[in-house]
Design an enzyme around this catalytic site. Structure first.
Site, mmCIF file in Angstrom:
data_model
loop_
_atom_site.group_PDB
_atom_site.id
_atom_site.type_symbol
_atom_site.label_atom_id
_atom_site.label_comp_id
_atom_site.label_asym_id
_atom_site.label_seq_id
_atom_site.Cartn_x
_atom_site.Cartn_y
_atom_site.Cartn_z
ATOM 1 C CG ASN A 152 5.457 3.075 -2.153
ATOM 2 O OD1 ASN A 152 5.273 4.140 -1.573
ATOM 3 N ND2 ASN A 152 5.656 2.986 -3.452
ATOM 4 C CG ASP A 203 0.189 -0.439 1.108
ATOM 5 O OD1 ASP A 203 -1.049 -0.524 1.081
ATOM 6 O OD2 ASP A 203 0.800 0.645 1.166
ATOM 7 C CD GLU A 230 -3.779 -1.380 -1.963
ATOM 8 O OE1 GLU A 230 -4.801 -0.754 -1.642
ATOM 9 O OE2 GLU A 230 -2.645 -1.098 -1.528
#
Length: 559
Positions: free
Chosen positions: A107, A205, A248
């Site tokens: 990200n 993530d 996630e």
């Protein structure tokens, strides 16, 4: 048996163990855990029954967000070791039957990453479009801010170039522009690099933030994020046929299904069941199994290559954001009434044992449930010995104190002087003098041995990872009765009592062949007979739990 024919889908019945190298074991005595220390403790994980080690970020970092602010995707934080140490860790793990997956932060980067340092030099810099910029300040709602105690907007002004850059997390973590083909190429190169070093996949993530639409003025929406997620899966599968992507994804079930991909499962292989986890805590707070029963009924059915990851505690805040305000307050009142125990008004910075007042009956019931559900169990380091948080450590890091190996100096984590430890250990009731791995491994009545036996029982029933779940009708609101079924005909009934009172659970098993018996997998393999109509009454103690394998009349006895 389905699982025996699908060795490339190893994650379907694995046991995952999440560890932070920095806080696991200090091999060289400098106060910080390191890769050699992790390698030294692989035999411990093997004895526990772990089959996959998930490593939290160990990359070079600006050290502002516990390793998630990465400055180099291809390196190792020099405090923790070298790439050579990492390769030796993976090799040693494989020799013990343990796969390794690594955290992949797709990200954002640190603002100290060379890409961003270059990008903020000028609007014409070659790396400018590696990040998301806006000439005017976009609107940002407070509800969009992930860390409201630190940030009040998702956009930050870069004074040198006079434009705003996007950051869903901290301002020192600028978001990457995933739509940029050059960024996609860098992502693929990074994934390929770590696969070549022997990892078996990635825990990705904060997946939903990769694809958030942030209303950049003038932005044309032509990017299909789910197609790109499928491209990533296809890439790692081409490089390593049995690589796994564990995501996630904390969104409602209906949205989670999209992240798994289409009917062929061409997205993430695995996702954490955040909805189920939060409902487990609500059920524990109420002493009522109905919230988790409702969640399990709503769980989407997955294609055979996809899987849920079941967990009681992850490495971050214990988020309760998908509960209603009233439900969340119930959990706060039960398990974290002090405001210092709470985070961002949505979660808890606590581990399970102190939340339950050290009641091992309730702790064992919770983990029994997590391992009995269709899916793959995931443990966070220290859960196997009942470690607590250290409330003296600020924020989310309270649950990331050093692993407690012995009752000696520094809990056996490090030989360094106390002041040099990467983080302090807790004192008192849950300090290493009272809670440590060495003492518990010598005591067969300890929590460690309970967890080890639970793990091995789970591994002896690999069909759990391939099964579907059905909630059984019975009158006691405190009891969850569910049955796991696998297409070969295998089935297992699990009972879990969320109440403080013992009870008798009456079940009617109309789908069981005449002459079948129930084998108690957690209590000496004792056999329980059904009556001719498939009815049975079962005792369940306060916070009790049972796993009952349905053994057909033609099947061999379970040894």
């Amino acid at each position: 048996m389905r699982s025996a024919d699908s060795g490339d889908l190893w994650w379907k019945n694995a046991v995952f163990y999440c560890a932070d190298i920095e806080t696991f074991y200090d091999w060289n005595g400098d106060g910080t855990g390191d890769i050699r220390g992790m390698t030294d403790r692989l035999e411990y994980l093997n004895d526990l029954g772990v089959t996959c080690l998930w490593l939290m970020p160990f990359y070079p970092t600006a050290r502002k967000d516990d390793g998630y602010d990465i400055t180099d995707f291809y390196g190792v934080d020099p405090r923790l070791g070298t790439l050579g140490d990492f390769v030796e860790l993976v090799r040693t793990a494989k020799s013990k039957g343990i796969r390794v997956i690594v955290d992949f932060v797709m990200n954002h980067t640190s603002d100290a990453h060379p890409w961003f340092k270059s990008a903020r030099r000028s609007k014409d810099d070659p790396y400018r479009d590696h990040y998301v910029w806006s000439a005017t300040e976009p609107k940002s709602s407070p509800k969009d801010v992930v860390f409201p105690d630190q940030e009040d907007s998702n956009w930050e002004l870069d004074r040198k170039t006079g434009e705003w850059y996007l950051h869903h997390f901290y301002k020192h973590q600028p978001d990457l522009n995933i739509e940029n083909p050059k960024v996609q190429e860098e992502i693929s190169r990074t994934l390929g690099f770590w696969l070549e070093l022997g990892v078996s996949g990635f825990r990705v993530d904060a997946v939903p933030f990769l694809f958030a639409k942030d209303a950049v003025p003038g932005q044309i929406d032509v990017f299909d994020p789910f197609q790109y997620l499928g491209d990533i899966r296809n890439f790692i599968t081409r490089r390593l046929g049995d690589a796994v992507l564990l995501g996630e994804v904390n969104v409602p079930y209906k949205e989670q299904k999209k992240f798994f991909g289409g009917a062929d499962g061409d997205g993430l292989n695995m996702q954490f069941d955040f909805i189920g986890m939060q409902q487990i805590y609500l059920s524990m707070a109420r002493g009522d199994a109905r919230p988790i029963a409702k969640a399990l009924r709503q769980r989407p059915t997955l294609d055979p290559t996809s899987q849920w990851a079941n967990f009681i505690r992850n490495h971050d805040e214990l988020t309760l954001d998908k509960l209603s305000d009233t439900e969340r307050q119930e959990v706060f009142d039960a398990f974290g009434p002090d405001p210092d125990m709470q985070l961002y008004g949505r979660g808890l910075r606590r581990r399970l044992p102190p939340m339950l007042g050290g009641d091992e009956r309730r702790m064992k019931m919770a983990y029994s449930l997590a391992f009995s559900l269709p899916g793959t169990p995931v443990l966070f380091y220290g859960e196997e010995i009942g470690m607590a948080e250290n409330p003296e450590i600020p924020g989310r890091l309270a649950v990331r104190s050093p692993m407690q190996w012995t009752g000696g100096t520094n809990g056996g984590f490090s030989s360094a002087v106390k002041r040099r430890l990467t983080r302090p250990l807790p004192d008192g009731l849950y300090g290493p003098e009272r809670v440590n791995a060495a003492d518990q491994r010598r005591d067969h009545g300890s929590f460690w041995w309970f967890m080890r036996n639970l793990i091995y029982t789970y591994r002896e029933q690999p069909e759990i990872g391939w099964s579907t779940v059905e909630i059984l009708k019975q009158p006691n609101r405190a009891v969850l009765a569910h049955v796991c079924r696998e297409e070969s005909g295998w089935s297992m009934i699990a009972l879990h009592n969320f109440g403080a009172e013992g009870c008798i659970v009456a079940l009617e098993l109309d789908a069981v062949a005449p002459g079948s018996v129930l084998v108690d997998l957690l209590d000496g393999r004792t056999e329980i007979e059904l009556d001719k109509s498939g009815r049975v009454e079962l005792d369940l103690g306060p916070y009790g739990y049972r796993w009952l394998r349905v053994l057909g009349p033609e099947e061999e006895p379970i040894i």
